[in-house]
Structures are given as C-alpha cells and as structure tokens.
Design an enzyme around this catalytic site. Sequence first.
Site, PDB file in Angstrom:
ATOM      1  N   SER A 123      39.849  18.827  74.234  1.00 43.76           N
ATOM      2  CA  SER A 123      38.448  18.474  73.984  1.00 43.76           C
ATOM      3  C   SER A 123      38.301  17.001  73.603  1.00 43.76           C
ATOM      4  N   TRP A 129      26.296  21.062  67.417  1.00 39.18           N
ATOM      5  CA  TRP A 129      27.582  21.423  68.029  1.00 39.18           C
ATOM      6  C   TRP A 129      28.180  20.254  68.795  1.00 39.18           C
ATOM      7  N   ILE A 130      28.213  19.091  68.206  1.00 39.27           N
ATOM      8  CA  ILE A 130      28.663  17.919  68.950  1.00 39.27           C
ATOM      9  C   ILE A 130      30.116  17.565  68.585  1.00 39.27           C
ATOM     10  N   PHE A 167      17.873  32.737  86.048  1.00 38.76           N
ATOM     11  CA  PHE A 167      17.887  32.185  84.694  1.00 38.76           C
ATOM     12  C   PHE A 167      16.569  32.428  83.973  1.00 38.76           C
ATOM     13  N   THR A 198      23.211  19.441  73.568  1.00 41.86           N
ATOM     14  CA  THR A 198      22.766  20.696  72.947  1.00 41.86           C
ATOM     15  C   THR A 198      21.944  20.427  71.686  1.00 41.86           C
ATOM     16  N   THR A 245      27.995  28.699  79.210  1.00 36.41           N
ATOM     17  CA  THR A 245      28.648  29.949  78.818  1.00 36.41           C
ATOM     18  C   THR A 245      29.170  30.696  80.057  1.00 36.41           C
ATOM     19  N   GLU A 290      30.250  23.954  77.427  1.00 38.00           N
ATOM     20  CA  GLU A 290      30.184  23.462  78.814  1.00 38.00           C
ATOM     21  C   GLU A 290      29.567  24.502  79.740  1.00 38.00           C
ATOM     22  N   ARG A 297      33.638  20.135  83.165  1.00 33.68           N
ATOM     23  CA  ARG A 297      33.952  21.529  83.501  1.00 33.68           C
ATOM     24  C   ARG A 297      35.144  21.596  84.452  1.00 33.68           C
ATOM     25  N   CYS A 314      27.623  14.891  84.358  1.00 27.28           N
ATOM     26  CA  CYS A 314      28.758  14.669  83.425  1.00 27.28           C
ATOM     27  C   CYS A 314      29.437  16.002  83.143  1.00 27.28           C
TER      28      CYS A 314
HETATM   29  P1  TGC Z   1      18.059  22.881  87.500  1.00 28.47           P
HETATM   30  O1  TGC Z   1      16.634  22.818  87.949  1.00 28.47           O
HETATM   31  O2  TGC Z   1      18.954  23.904  88.097  1.00 28.47           O
HETATM   32  O3  TGC Z   1      18.746  21.442  87.717  1.00 28.47           O
HETATM   33  C1  TGC Z   1      18.112  20.236  87.318  1.00 28.47           C
HETATM   34  C2  TGC Z   1      18.642  19.137  88.219  1.00 28.47           C
HETATM   35  O4  TGC Z   1      20.044  18.962  88.002  1.00 28.47           O
HETATM   36  C3  TGC Z   1      20.760  19.191  89.248  1.00 28.47           C
HETATM   37  N1  TGC Z   1      22.025  19.883  88.870  1.00 28.47           N
HETATM   38  C4  TGC Z   1      23.200  19.262  88.785  1.00 28.47           C
HETATM   39  N2  TGC Z   1      23.551  18.001  89.054  1.00 28.47           N
HETATM   40  C5  TGC Z   1      24.838  17.665  88.875  1.00 28.47           C
HETATM   41  N3  TGC Z   1      25.763  18.531  88.412  1.00 28.47           N
HETATM   42  C6  TGC Z   1      25.437  19.810  88.115  1.00 28.47           C
HETATM   43  N4  TGC Z   1      26.370  20.656  87.627  1.00 28.47           N
HETATM   44  C7  TGC Z   1      24.106  20.229  88.307  1.00 28.47           C
HETATM   45  N5  TGC Z   1      23.440  21.395  88.116  1.00 28.47           N
HETATM   46  C8  TGC Z   1      22.160  21.172  88.471  1.00 28.47           C
HETATM   47  C9  TGC Z   1      19.844  20.023  90.084  1.00 28.47           C
HETATM   48  O5  TGC Z   1      20.131  19.867  91.457  1.00 28.47           O
HETATM   49  C10 TGC Z   1      18.478  19.438  89.713  1.00 28.47           C
HETATM   50  O6  TGC Z   1      18.358  18.186  90.388  1.00 28.47           O
HETATM   51  P2  TGC Z   1      16.911  17.627  90.814  1.00 28.47           P
HETATM   52  O7  TGC Z   1      17.212  16.412  91.629  1.00 28.47           O
HETATM   53  O8  TGC Z   1      16.268  18.730  91.585  1.00 28.47           O
HETATM   54  O9  TGC Z   1      16.179  17.332  89.547  1.00 28.47           O
HETATM   55  O10 TGC Z   1      18.035  22.959  85.900  1.00 28.47           O
HETATM   56  P3  TGC Z   1      17.677  24.166  84.937  1.00 28.47           P
HETATM   57  O11 TGC Z   1      16.840  23.628  83.833  1.00 28.47           O
HETATM   58  O12 TGC Z   1      17.149  25.348  85.715  1.00 28.47           O
HETATM   59  O13 TGC Z   1      19.100  24.543  84.276  1.00 28.47           O
HETATM   60  C11 TGC Z   1      20.122  25.059  85.026  1.00 28.47           C
HETATM   61  C12 TGC Z   1      21.325  25.460  84.122  1.00 28.47           C
HETATM   62  C13 TGC Z   1      20.979  26.633  83.227  1.00 28.47           C
HETATM   63  C14 TGC Z   1      22.435  25.868  85.060  1.00 28.47           C
HETATM   64  C15 TGC Z   1      21.781  24.268  83.259  1.00 28.47           C
HETATM   65  O14 TGC Z   1      20.829  23.869  82.386  1.00 28.47           O
HETATM   66  C16 TGC Z   1      23.078  24.513  82.540  1.00 28.47           C
HETATM   67  O15 TGC Z   1      24.129  24.264  83.090  1.00 28.47           O
HETATM   68  N6  TGC Z   1      23.071  25.007  81.246  1.00 28.47           N
HETATM   69  C17 TGC Z   1      24.241  25.077  80.415  1.00 28.47           C
HETATM   70  C18 TGC Z   1      24.212  23.962  79.405  1.00 28.47           C
HETATM   71  C19 TGC Z   1      25.567  23.397  79.140  1.00 28.47           C
HETATM   72  O16 TGC Z   1      26.501  23.548  79.881  1.00 28.47           O
HETATM   73  N7  TGC Z   1      25.675  22.658  78.062  1.00 28.47           N
HETATM   74  C20 TGC Z   1      26.887  21.978  77.743  1.00 28.47           C
HETATM   75  C21 TGC Z   1      26.672  20.981  76.622  1.00 28.47           C
HETATM   76  S1  TGC Z   1      27.984  19.799  76.474  1.00 28.47           S
HETATM   77  C22 TGC Z   1      29.292  20.664  75.904  1.00 28.47           C
HETATM   78  O17 TGC Z   1      29.311  21.833  75.750  1.00 28.47           O
HETATM   79  C23 TGC Z   1      30.456  19.826  75.607  1.00 28.47           C
HETATM   80  S2  TGC Z   1      31.787  20.648  74.950  1.00 28.47           S
HETATM   81  C24 TGC Z   1      32.814  19.338  74.947  1.00 28.47           C
HETATM   82  C25 TGC Z   1      34.210  19.608  74.585  1.00 28.47           C
HETATM   83  O18 TGC Z   1      34.519  19.644  73.372  1.00 28.47           O
HETATM   84  O19 TGC Z   1      35.057  19.714  75.522  1.00 28.47           O
HETATM   85  P1  FAD Z   2      22.632  30.247  73.698  1.00 29.43           P
HETATM   86  O1  FAD Z   2      22.155  29.372  74.803  1.00 29.43           O
HETATM   87  O2  FAD Z   2      21.698  30.586  72.583  1.00 29.43           O
HETATM   88  O3  FAD Z   2      23.255  31.553  74.310  1.00 29.43           O
HETATM   89  C1  FAD Z   2      23.496  32.734  73.552  1.00 29.43           C
HETATM   90  C2  FAD Z   2      23.839  33.849  74.531  1.00 29.43           C
HETATM   91  O4  FAD Z   2      22.722  34.077  75.407  1.00 29.43           O
HETATM   92  C3  FAD Z   2      25.021  33.497  75.436  1.00 29.43           C
HETATM   93  O5  FAD Z   2      25.813  34.626  75.650  1.00 29.43           O
HETATM   94  C4  FAD Z   2      24.360  33.096  76.748  1.00 29.43           C
HETATM   95  O6  FAD Z   2      25.189  33.288  77.883  1.00 29.43           O
HETATM   96  C5  FAD Z   2      23.139  34.013  76.757  1.00 29.43           C
HETATM   97  N1  FAD Z   2      22.062  33.486  77.602  1.00 29.43           N
HETATM   98  C6  FAD Z   2      21.339  32.345  77.427  1.00 29.43           C
HETATM   99  N2  FAD Z   2      20.467  32.198  78.431  1.00 29.43           N
HETATM  100  C7  FAD Z   2      20.641  33.233  79.267  1.00 29.43           C
HETATM  101  C8  FAD Z   2      20.058  33.624  80.500  1.00 29.43           C
HETATM  102  N3  FAD Z   2      19.121  32.903  81.113  1.00 29.43           N
HETATM  103  N4  FAD Z   2      20.488  34.772  81.079  1.00 29.43           N
HETATM  104  C9  FAD Z   2      21.475  35.505  80.507  1.00 29.43           C
HETATM  105  N5  FAD Z   2      22.068  35.192  79.340  1.00 29.43           N
HETATM  106  C10 FAD Z   2      21.660  34.063  78.745  1.00 29.43           C
HETATM  107  N6  FAD Z   2      27.237  20.581  73.157  1.00 29.43           N
HETATM  108  C11 FAD Z   2      27.062  19.238  73.380  1.00 29.43           C
HETATM  109  O7  FAD Z   2      26.004  18.809  73.841  1.00 29.43           O
HETATM  110  N7  FAD Z   2      28.071  18.361  73.111  1.00 29.43           N
HETATM  111  C12 FAD Z   2      29.272  18.749  72.600  1.00 29.43           C
HETATM  112  O8  FAD Z   2      30.175  17.909  72.378  1.00 29.43           O
HETATM  113  C13 FAD Z   2      29.460  20.143  72.322  1.00 29.43           C
HETATM  114  N8  FAD Z   2      30.614  20.566  71.737  1.00 29.43           N
HETATM  115  C14 FAD Z   2      30.717  21.876  71.319  1.00 29.43           C
HETATM  116  C15 FAD Z   2      31.805  22.273  70.522  1.00 29.43           C
HETATM  117  C16 FAD Z   2      31.875  23.582  70.037  1.00 29.43           C
HETATM  118  C17 FAD Z   2      33.003  23.961  69.133  1.00 29.43           C
HETATM  119  C18 FAD Z   2      30.876  24.529  70.396  1.00 29.43           C
HETATM  120  C19 FAD Z   2      30.947  25.950  69.912  1.00 29.43           C
HETATM  121  C20 FAD Z   2      29.816  24.141  71.192  1.00 29.43           C
HETATM  122  C21 FAD Z   2      29.704  22.817  71.646  1.00 29.43           C
HETATM  123  N9  FAD Z   2      28.571  22.384  72.356  1.00 29.43           N
HETATM  124  C22 FAD Z   2      28.402  21.033  72.633  1.00 29.43           C
HETATM  125  C23 FAD Z   2      27.459  23.293  72.604  1.00 29.43           C
HETATM  126  C24 FAD Z   2      27.695  24.290  73.735  1.00 29.43           C
HETATM  127  O9  FAD Z   2      27.572  23.679  74.975  1.00 29.43           O
HETATM  128  C25 FAD Z   2      26.677  25.424  73.556  1.00 29.43           C
HETATM  129  O10 FAD Z   2      27.119  26.198  72.440  1.00 29.43           O
HETATM  130  C26 FAD Z   2      26.551  26.284  74.786  1.00 29.43           C
HETATM  131  O11 FAD Z   2      25.973  25.564  75.855  1.00 29.43           O
HETATM  132  C27 FAD Z   2      25.705  27.557  74.518  1.00 29.43           C
HETATM  133  O12 FAD Z   2      24.551  27.262  73.819  1.00 29.43           O
HETATM  134  P2  FAD Z   2      24.165  28.123  72.491  1.00 29.43           P
HETATM  135  O13 FAD Z   2      25.347  28.109  71.595  1.00 29.43           O
HETATM  136  O14 FAD Z   2      22.885  27.580  71.978  1.00 29.43           O
HETATM  137  O15 FAD Z   2      23.971  29.598  72.998  1.00 29.43           O
END
Ligand code: TGC
Ligand code: FAD
Length: 408
Positions: free
Chosen positions: A114, A185-186, A407, A155, A389, A387, A267, A262
């Site tokens: 990470s 959760w950053i 979604f 997030t 769920t 990154e 991922r 990003c």
């Molecule tokens: P949606 O309408 O589907 O997409 C919006 C725009 O984005 C484009 N797009 C992408 N582009 C590049 N890469 C991807 N993977 C892309 N996915 C979608 C899409 O084409 C669209 O473009 P445009 O030109 O039409 O505007 O957006 P939505 O609001 O319906 O959301 C889709 C969804 C649910 C899949 C997305 O929001 C999502 O992936 N949610 C999960 C959130 C997530 O992964 N958060 C992670 C936070 S960071 C983290 O966890 C770091 S942990 C770090 C560590 O310690 O390692």
């Molecule tokens: P929620 O979105 O509240 O989800 C809760 C449950 O509901 C999950 O099981 C999910 O799959 C389900 N759910 C949600 N929506 C739907 C749907 N449409 N249909 C079906 N099921 C659904 N984020 C950053 O931006 N930067 C970071 O550096 C970062 N680091 C992290 C480090 C740690 C240790 C952790 C735990 C998290 C980190 N995150 C970071 C945040 C992480 O990306 C989020 O926790 C993750 O995206 C899920 O969001 P949430 O925890 O709010 O869960």
Amino acid sequence: MSENGKATGIATAKKSVKTDKFQGHDYYNIDELLSDENKMARDAVRTWVKQEVSPIIEDYSNRAECPKHLFKGLADIGAFGPSLPVEYGGGGMDEIAYGIIMQELERGDSGIRSMASVQGSLVMYPIYRFASEAQKKKYLPKLGSGEFIGCFGLTEPDHGSNPSGMTTNIKEDGDCYILNGAKMWITNSPVADLAVVWAKDEEGKIRGMVVETGSKGFTTPEIHGKWSLRASITGELVFEDVRVPKENVFPEVRGLKGPLSCLSKARYGIAWGAIGAAMDCYDSALRYSLEREQFGKPIGGFQLTQKKLAEMITEITKAQLLAWRLGTLANEGKASPAQISMAKRNNVHMALEIARESRQIHGGMGITNEYPVMRHMMNLETVLTYEGTHDIHLLITGMDVTGLNAFK
Ligand code: TGC
Ligand code: FAD
C-alpha cells in the site's frame, strides 16, 4: 516446482519459523514469459523484503505502527512508479515489472505494498498525467526519491463506493481556491507531505489538486483501532477554508474519470500484489504440512490436506496467468478498466480464501504471529474492500457484459 525449476527441498527445511524461507511458486513455468528485467526486478525486491520487511513486520503489525523508515528503502529499490518515466521520478520499466514488484511487496505485507501503491499510482501518476509541467518538476522527483510522502483523497465519510456524490468543494477566490470538506480512510495521510485531493468546483465538476499538508486549515487525524493493515497508517483529511493556489489545480481533467483512471493503475498493481500474499500463505502451509506430524505421519500425507494444497496452487496459478495476460495488455495500452476490475476482484478473493485454508493447515499455530498467515488474512479483508469493493467490481463486470448499470 520452485521458480528456478528445482525441487523445493522443503522437507529438509529447518524448524526455525522466524527465518523467512519463502521461495516463489511457479507451477506453469510463467517465468519463461517474463523478461530478464522483470526477473531481476522480482529478485531484487524479494531480497529486499527478506532483509528489511520480514524481520520486523510482525512486530510493527502487532504494535499497529507504520515502519516509516521503509519509505526511503522503497524509493531506493524503485517501488514508487516503476512504470512511470525516469525523468518524472519513475522506474522506466514495463507494466509487468510494476506488477511483479507489487507482488513481492505484498508477499511481505499488504500494508507495505500500500505504501508503494499510493505513492506511485495514486500520487505520482495523477501528477504525471494531469499536472502542469512546473508542478511535475516541483513534486515528482521528490516523490520518486521518497523525500516527499503523498496520499490520495477520494473517499469521504458518506461517499465510499459512490465517489461522485462527494461534497468536498472548492470556490474561486482571487489567485486561490478555497477548499472545504473531509476525506476518510486515507492511507498515509498522517505522515504525508502532500495530498492529491478530488473536490467539486462551483459548477459541480470534480477537479483534482495538490494540497500541501502544512497549509493553514488542513489537518490529518489518524484513524485508530484497525484490525487489518495494522502496519499501514490511515487517517482523515479535514479542510477548513484551506487556500489552494490555482497552479496546484490540475488544469485539464474534469469529472470522475480523473480519479478513476488513477484507481485503474492502482487496482492493476493490487491484482498482482494479492498473488504475493497468497503465495506466502501457500508456502507457509506447504512447509508446515511436511513438518507437522499427527497420527504418526506428516499432515501433508493426508488426503484432506492435499486437497487444500492442490486447490491453493491451482488458484494461484490461474491468478498468475490472469495477471500476466493483463500485464501484456497493459504494456500494449489495451487493458480496459473492466478487465482490471475482474483481475483485482478475482485475485484478492483468491488470496483471502487461500489465507483461510492455510490458517486451517497450521491448526492452532495458524492464529499466532509465529506464521504470517493470520496477518495476511486480516490485511486482505481491507484489500477486498479498498480500491473498489468486491461487489463493486462484480457490478463493473456485470455492466460490461450486459450493458446495464446495476449500481443505481
Ligand atoms: P461512471 O459514470 O461509470 O464513470 C464516470 C466517468 O469515469 C469513466 N471511468 C473510468 N475511467 C478510467 N478508469 C476507470 N476505472 C473508469 N471507470 C469509469 C467513465 O467512462 C466516465 O467517463 P465520462 O467521460 O463518461 O465522464 O461513474 P459512476 O459514478 O457511475 O461510478 C462508477 C463506479 C461505482 C464503478 C465508481 O465510482 C467506482 O469505481 N467506485 C468505487 C470507488 C473506489 O474504488 N474508491 C477507491 C478509493 S481510493 C482507495 O481505496 C485507495 S486504497 C490505497 C491503498 O492503500 O493501496
Ligand atoms: P460503502 O461504499 O459504504 O459500502 C458498504 C457495502 O455496501 C460494501 O459491501 C459495498 O460493496 C456495498 N455497496 C455499496 N454500493 C453498492 C451498490 N450499488 N450495490 C451493491 N452493493 C453496494 N480511500 C481513498 O480515497 N484513499 C485511500 O488512500 C484509501 N485508503 C484506505 C485504506 C483502508 C485501510 C481502508 C479500509 C479504506 C481505504 N480507502 C481509501 C477507502 C476505500 O476505498 C473505501 O472503504 C471503499 O471504496 C468502500 O467504501 P466504504 O467503506 O464507504 O463502503
């Protein structure tokens, strides 16, 4: 079979469980598909993990402390942005080298991987891709060398899986934007020098920006009480009327595709990284099954143990092939976000299942920190969620194959 094609010799391994005896597992000779540079990167990082991570990780994890001194070592081995250009602080290698470096780091600990994922893919990559040339020159060399630590704020407390609902916002004010809101959760935020932050502008468009952590009104409180990823530091980002110079806002990119691109990069690295954790759990289980005797013979001689081990190596091999093929597509610039989602989801779930099976093979010893298995298992619970769920990635695949959005 081990990666060098020789018999493993595990049966003759000594009893000391504290020494890191890991060796890679390559049942399908995937090594033959790797370049010399890929193998050199893998071997160098494996050696570094054995020397620098394995001896300390159980202790840091126990104490829920981040081994911050490893940031410099990670920079020195080229773990920050391995596939970014050298002139922008990266390693100039291909995407498979990037993946295999993440595999070796996560073999040590998901939290160590990470540290590298965030710095390389979520901080250096967006600055490289979206920032002005002046900003790239200002930040990337120092991030690549580990002099600066970065974090990535997408997030929010009320917007995890649905980042487009974010409420963090910027308002124009002379030569600055005023930033308000909070991120949750950053990874690395309490130790970061800067954050890449995503916030909505006055038109409601998502914009990205670099915010330095010394800025007035910007705090990064640590989140305590995690049972997972305990050697990784996690915090919040709180913005109260923070003045962000206009030149810090990425000029061109608008909308969620900025941060999501990003995430695709990170991922991809996790899809490889999870294989490392799985291999470590399998390696430990295989060795234990040959050393531990019950009913007068090694437990590895019982059919039920062999079923577990055979299924583990089968799943690891499938995950390796998935990651390798994804890597070749990424090298050609053809890996789609949905393909990356499939690999992240499959490989992390695979690793978590293997950690659980490995824990069973270790019996009672499996719950102790004499072995790496329970630590990997707890870490992987986070990796399954961050990154995107497990279920969000399933829905991405579902939408890709049906064309229908489930979604909303
Ligand atoms: P949606 O309408 O589907 O997409 C919006 C725009 O984005 C484009 N797009 C992408 N582009 C590049 N890469 C991807 N993977 C892309 N996915 C979608 C899409 O084409 C669209 O473009 P445009 O030109 O039409 O505007 O957006 P939505 O609001 O319906 O959301 C889709 C969804 C649910 C899949 C997305 O929001 C999502 O992936 N949610 C999960 C959130 C997530 O992964 N958060 C992670 C936070 S960071 C983290 O966890 C770091 S942990 C770090 C560590 O310690 O390692
Ligand atoms: P929620 O979105 O509240 O989800 C809760 C449950 O509901 C999950 O099981 C999910 O799959 C389900 N759910 C949600 N929506 C739907 C749907 N449409 N249909 C079906 N099921 C659904 N984020 C950053 O931006 N930067 C970071 O550096 C970062 N680091 C992290 C480090 C740690 C240790 C952790 C735990 C998290 C980190 N995150 C970071 C945040 C992480 O990306 C989020 O926790 C993750 O995206 C899920 O969001 P949430 O925890 O709010 O869960």
